[in-house]
Every structure is written in C-alpha cells, then in structure tokens.
Design an enzyme around this catalytic site. Sequence first.
Site, PDB file in Angstrom:
ATOM      1  N   HIS A   1       0.531  -1.621   0.344  1.00 58.28           N
ATOM      2  CA  HIS A   1      -0.338   0.240   0.003  1.00 58.28           C
ATOM      3  C   HIS A   1       0.688   1.349   0.337  1.00 58.28           C
ATOM      4  O   HIS A   1       0.644   2.085  -0.843  1.00 58.28           O
ATOM      5  CB  HIS A   1      -1.090  -0.058   1.273  1.00 58.28           C
ATOM      6  CG  HIS A   1      -1.258   1.659   1.374  1.00 58.28           C
ATOM      7  ND1 HIS A   1      -2.651   1.926   0.862  1.00 58.28           N
ATOM      8  CD2 HIS A   1      -1.155   2.643   2.422  1.00 58.28           C
ATOM      9  CE1 HIS A   1      -2.970   3.105   1.134  1.00 58.28           C
ATOM     10  NE2 HIS A   1      -1.738   2.917   1.621  1.00 58.28           N
TER      11      HIS A   1
ATOM     12  N   GLU B   1      -5.470   9.384  -0.308  1.00 60.60           N
ATOM     13  CA  GLU B   1      -5.827   7.738  -0.666  1.00 60.60           C
ATOM     14  C   GLU B   1      -6.966   7.680  -1.276  1.00 60.60           C
ATOM     15  O   GLU B   1      -7.191   6.950  -2.252  1.00 60.60           O
ATOM     16  CB  GLU B   1      -6.517   7.475   1.113  1.00 60.60           C
ATOM     17  CG  GLU B   1      -4.938   7.950   2.084  1.00 60.60           C
ATOM     18  CD  GLU B   1      -5.031   6.485   2.100  1.00 60.60           C
ATOM     19  OE1 GLU B   1      -4.208   5.428   0.854  1.00 60.60           O
ATOM     20  OE2 GLU B   1      -3.709   6.597   3.060  1.00 60.60           O
TER      21      GLU B   1
ATOM     22  N   HIS C   1       1.413   5.914  -2.601  1.00 62.05           N
ATOM     23  CA  HIS C   1       1.795   6.309  -1.753  1.00 62.05           C
ATOM     24  C   HIS C   1       3.306   7.149  -3.120  1.00 62.05           C
ATOM     25  O   HIS C   1       3.013   8.199  -3.149  1.00 62.05           O
ATOM     26  CB  HIS C   1       1.954   6.428  -0.901  1.00 62.05           C
ATOM     27  CG  HIS C   1       1.035   6.357   0.414  1.00 62.05           C
ATOM     28  ND1 HIS C   1      -0.246   7.580   0.390  1.00 62.05           N
ATOM     29  CD2 HIS C   1       0.389   5.639   1.076  1.00 62.05           C
ATOM     30  CE1 HIS C   1      -1.084   7.334   1.225  1.00 62.05           C
ATOM     31  NE2 HIS C   1      -0.827   5.875   1.641  1.00 62.05           N
TER      32      HIS C   1
ATOM     33  N   SER D   1      -3.607   0.429  -4.548  1.00 59.94           N
ATOM     34  CA  SER D   1      -3.554  -0.197  -3.753  1.00 59.94           C
ATOM     35  C   SER D   1      -4.611  -1.615  -4.149  1.00 59.94           C
ATOM     36  O   SER D   1      -4.056  -2.208  -3.061  1.00 59.94           O
ATOM     37  CB  SER D   1      -2.732  -0.530  -2.169  1.00 59.94           C
ATOM     38  OG  SER D   1      -3.691   0.542  -1.457  1.00 59.94           O
TER      39      SER D   1
END
Length: 276
Positions: free
Chosen positions: A137, A183, A142, A202
């Site tokens: 993730h 996010e 990110h 993700s």
Amino acid sequence: MQTISVHDYAMECRAKGLRGNYEVCRPDFTVDQPDYSAEDEHVWHVLTERQTKLTSKYAHRSYLDGLKTLGLTDGVPRFDEVSRKLKKLTGWVIVPVPGLIPAESFFEHLAGKRFPVTNWLRTTKELDYIVEPDMFHDFFGHVPILTQPKFAGFMQLYGLRALEAIDLGGVENITRLYWYTAEYGLIDDGRGAKAFGAGLMSSFSELVHALTSPEAKHRPLDIATVIRTTYEIDKFQRVYFVLSSFDDLLTKFQAMDLAAMIGRARDLGTIDPDAL
Ligand code: HBI
Ligand code: FE
C-alpha cells in the site's frame, strides 16, 4: 513535539493487535529495512503484476510515470535506492516504519519531506485486503506520485498544516482531506477521470469500482466540503472527489485560512457522503 513515547505507543499497538515491531523504533518511529524472504518476493511480484494491469487503464499518467521512473515493479524495492531517485526529482525521501505511527510523527515526517513506508509485506493469504497499511500500500500506492513536484508540495504543506490543525482541534478535518486526496483522490485533467490516491492504487477491487461503477459518485474537490465529509475505512467510498490538477490543489491549499475553515466546519457539522 512528541506526545507519546515509543514504548507507550508500542504497548498500545500490541494491545490493538497491530503487526509491526515498535519496540525497535527510533524516537521518530523509523526503523531499518529488513531483508525479505522468498515469499515476500513472490507476494510483491503477484501484487504488482496484477495491479499494473489495472493501473495502466485507470491511473493518472503522473502516477504511471512515477511508477516507471522509480522502478517499483522490479522486485521488492530497497528504500535507499528509491530515496536516491526521489530526492533528485522532488527532494523527498522515504523512511521505513513498522506500520501506523502516531499522527503527530506522521505529519512531522511529511513536513520534512520524508514519507513513512511500512517495512513489512502482507502474506499470500491476504492479497486482496488487509486492515493495516503494509509495504505494498505505502510503496505502490503513495510513493509514485511523490515524483510530481506539485503533489509533493501539497504533501509537505499538508504535514505543516496538519500539525497546526492538531493545535486548532481540527485533526479530524485535516485527516479527511488526506483521506479524500492522498488515499482516494481522482483527477480529471480534461481527458476523463483517472485515479491517483493510494487507497485506490493498492486496491484490486476499489480502483475499478471508483472509475466504472454507477454507484461511485464523483464530485469536484472543494476543500471546505471535503474536511466535513465523513468516511468509513472498511467499505468502498460512496463519494470520490475530483481535482483538475495537482497545481490547483496546491494553490487552493496554500490560499486557505486553516483556522477559519476549521471553525466553520465545526459550526456547520459533518456531511454524510450520501448527501452530496
Ligand atoms: N502512519 N505509517 C503511517 N501511515 C499513515 O498513513 C498514517 C500514519 N499515522 C497516522 C495517519 N496516517 C493518520 O493520522 C492520517 O491522518 C494521515
Ligand atoms: Fe495510505
């Protein structure tokens, strides 16, 4: 600035059943990157192969450029190597952490252009969903867009403003902004909506949902609205906010009066995503 010691936080995390080993943290909650097993390499390979089939279709090109530049699909990445590349592009580095760290430390790292990346990977039994952020993730989600100067500028400013928001009693508000941009953010630069948020990048199922389902509502990003909009961490989002560009996001964030906006959000109350 630190309000909780590593030891106390470690005890809290153990009580919550979090997986990372916090006892070995430095005071800023960073740790070393370990070596990885053959299973880790296998999991990384399976996840990146599977996900790049989707991101090539649904991710914004800035994310895809970043992914390629950093070489994140050629085996489990080494933090130092990725940091070296990233530093040349935007001045950011990544630092290994055992998992979720206290909000204040997290914000301090962002303000210092350090992105905390979890140093362990999910197992083969957890390919689809995992509650805690793991290395897939954090890294795959990110890190690629930290190669984009305007987005990287937003993230640094986010860290600074989030620290101020703690003092203003508006940490929930500022956290919603992170949630709906870093996010779950979408971007439409005139060529149709694409994803850039890490929670989407993700996720095997939500990425497709966010961009193709009639139930996935898209709304133009308005910071004053976003900081009032609630979310649930364990369900697909009911609303996704769409930026026109990272430049636009950064400019609006620079121009906003944080204290006034948090005050107004408090007066007006929260917004349910269904009401948008
Ligand atoms: N720690 N490692 C890590 N990653 C996060 O995304 C994170 C965190 N600690 C706190 C936190 N996020 C939240 O407070 C968000 O508001 C950003
Ligand atoms: Fe995340």
